[in-house]
Design a protein around this motif. Sequence first.
Motif, short mmCIF file in Angstrom:
data_model
loop_
_atom_site.label_atom_id
_atom_site.label_comp_id
_atom_site.label_asym_id
_atom_site.label_seq_id
_atom_site.Cartn_x
_atom_site.Cartn_y
_atom_site.Cartn_z
N GLU A 1 -1.35 6.63 0.25
CA GLU A 1 -2.81 6.74 0.24
C GLU A 1 -3.44 5.51 -0.40
N ARG A 2 -2.79 4.98 -1.43
CA ARG A 2 -3.29 3.76 -2.08
C ARG A 2 -3.25 2.58 -1.11
N VAL A 3 -2.15 2.47 -0.39
CA VAL A 3 -2.01 1.38 0.58
C VAL A 3 -3.09 1.47 1.65
N ARG A 4 -3.31 2.68 2.13
CA ARG A 4 -4.33 2.86 3.17
C ARG A 4 -5.71 2.48 2.66
N LYS A 5 -6.02 2.87 1.42
CA LYS A 5 -7.33 2.55 0.84
C LYS A 5 -7.51 1.04 0.68
N ILE A 6 -6.48 0.38 0.18
CA ILE A 6 -6.55 -1.08 0.01
C ILE A 6 -6.73 -1.76 1.37
N ALA A 7 -5.98 -1.28 2.36
CA ALA A 7 -6.08 -1.87 3.70
C ALA A 7 -7.47 -1.67 4.29
N ARG A 8 -8.02 -0.49 4.07
CA ARG A 8 -9.37 -0.21 4.58
C ARG A 8 -10.41 -1.08 3.89
N ASP A 9 -10.27 -1.23 2.57
CA ASP A 9 -11.24 -2.03 1.81
C ASP A 9 -11.16 -3.51 2.17
N GLU A 10 -9.94 -3.98 2.47
CA GLU A 10 -9.75 -5.41 2.72
C GLU A 10 -9.63 -5.74 4.21
N GLY A 11 -9.77 -4.72 5.06
CA GLY A 11 -9.73 -4.96 6.50
C GLY A 11 -8.37 -5.39 7.02
N ILE A 12 -7.31 -4.86 6.42
CA ILE A 12 -5.95 -5.22 6.83
C ILE A 12 -5.54 -4.36 8.01
N HIS A 13 -5.24 -5.00 9.12
CA HIS A 13 -4.87 -4.28 10.34
C HIS A 13 -3.46 -3.70 10.21
N ALA B 1 -2.53 -0.93 8.60
CA ALA B 1 -2.21 -0.16 7.39
C ALA B 1 -3.35 0.77 6.99
N ARG B 2 -4.32 0.96 7.88
CA ARG B 2 -5.47 1.79 7.53
C ARG B 2 -5.26 3.26 7.89
N ASP B 3 -4.25 3.54 8.68
CA ASP B 3 -3.94 4.91 9.07
C ASP B 3 -2.68 5.37 8.33
N LYS B 4 -2.78 6.53 7.67
CA LYS B 4 -1.68 7.00 6.84
C LYS B 4 -0.41 7.23 7.65
N ASP B 5 -0.56 7.76 8.86
CA ASP B 5 0.61 8.01 9.70
C ASP B 5 1.29 6.71 10.11
N VAL B 6 0.47 5.69 10.40
CA VAL B 6 1.03 4.39 10.78
C VAL B 6 1.77 3.77 9.60
N VAL B 7 1.17 3.85 8.41
CA VAL B 7 1.82 3.31 7.21
C VAL B 7 3.13 4.04 6.95
N SER B 8 3.10 5.36 7.10
CA SER B 8 4.30 6.17 6.88
C SER B 8 5.41 5.77 7.85
N LYS B 9 5.06 5.62 9.12
CA LYS B 9 6.05 5.23 10.12
C LYS B 9 6.60 3.84 9.83
N THR B 10 5.73 2.94 9.43
CA THR B 10 6.16 1.58 9.11
C THR B 10 7.12 1.58 7.93
N TRP B 11 6.80 2.37 6.92
CA TRP B 11 7.68 2.46 5.75
C TRP B 11 9.05 3.02 6.13
N VAL B 12 9.07 4.07 6.92
CA VAL B 12 10.34 4.67 7.33
C VAL B 12 11.17 3.67 8.13
N THR B 13 10.51 2.88 8.95
CA THR B 13 11.22 1.90 9.78
C THR B 13 11.87 0.80 8.95
#
Length: 215
Positions: free
Chosen positions: A127-139, A141-153
């Motif tokens: 959730e922290r990563v998603r918030k930081i990505a949203r605040d800084e416009g980082i493509h 990493a703004r969706d929790k499911d996408v971040v989760s999948k990326t981490w698992v990978t």
Amino acid sequence: MKKIHINEPELCCLGLFRVALSEDTHEARMRAIDVMRHEVVSLGLSNFPFGAGKTKGKAKNDKFVRWVAETSVERYEAAHEYSEISKRYDGKNERKLNVAEYVGKLIWHSIQEQDFTGLYVAGGILERVRKIARDEGIHGARDKDVVSKTWVTYRGVVHLGMAIDYCEENPNQGLNVLQVAERIRRGLSQNCPKKTSKPYVSSDDQISFCYISAV
């Protein structure tokens, strides 16, 4: 856990191995690591004294020259694969690996602080990563499911890039990148989020890089 032995020339090219780790399956990473080994050899060939006069260790040099000739086709094929790996890295894989490494850094910080923050809990690391990505416009990493999948990978390989970054940020400490990477790898696989019994990363998912001396 898969162990990868790194020799002296490869130790100077760890960035290439990080690129190899950006592939999104274990099988693809293993092949990419082989490709990077060929790339390291190719980079060193320009400095090898082909056709030079008598030198110390001539028999050893002759053996190396024969090996170079015998593996020329493999290096040619590897050069093509290297180009494709680099395209995928520049296109999307670097960004995904960066996100996963950032998650890893937050986990590592939590371990050092003895907080052992969870990944998926409310207010947790993802959730922290998603918030930081949203605040800084980082493509990516703004969706929790996408971040989760990326981490698992990428969770089994983030420690190398994390170690490279840490050593670059602390150049005066005389740190050994592979030793730092191994320390991080162990930390991720030996510590669990609080109130859980499973480590942040299973050692079965990890790749460990070990230096092997030519001496």
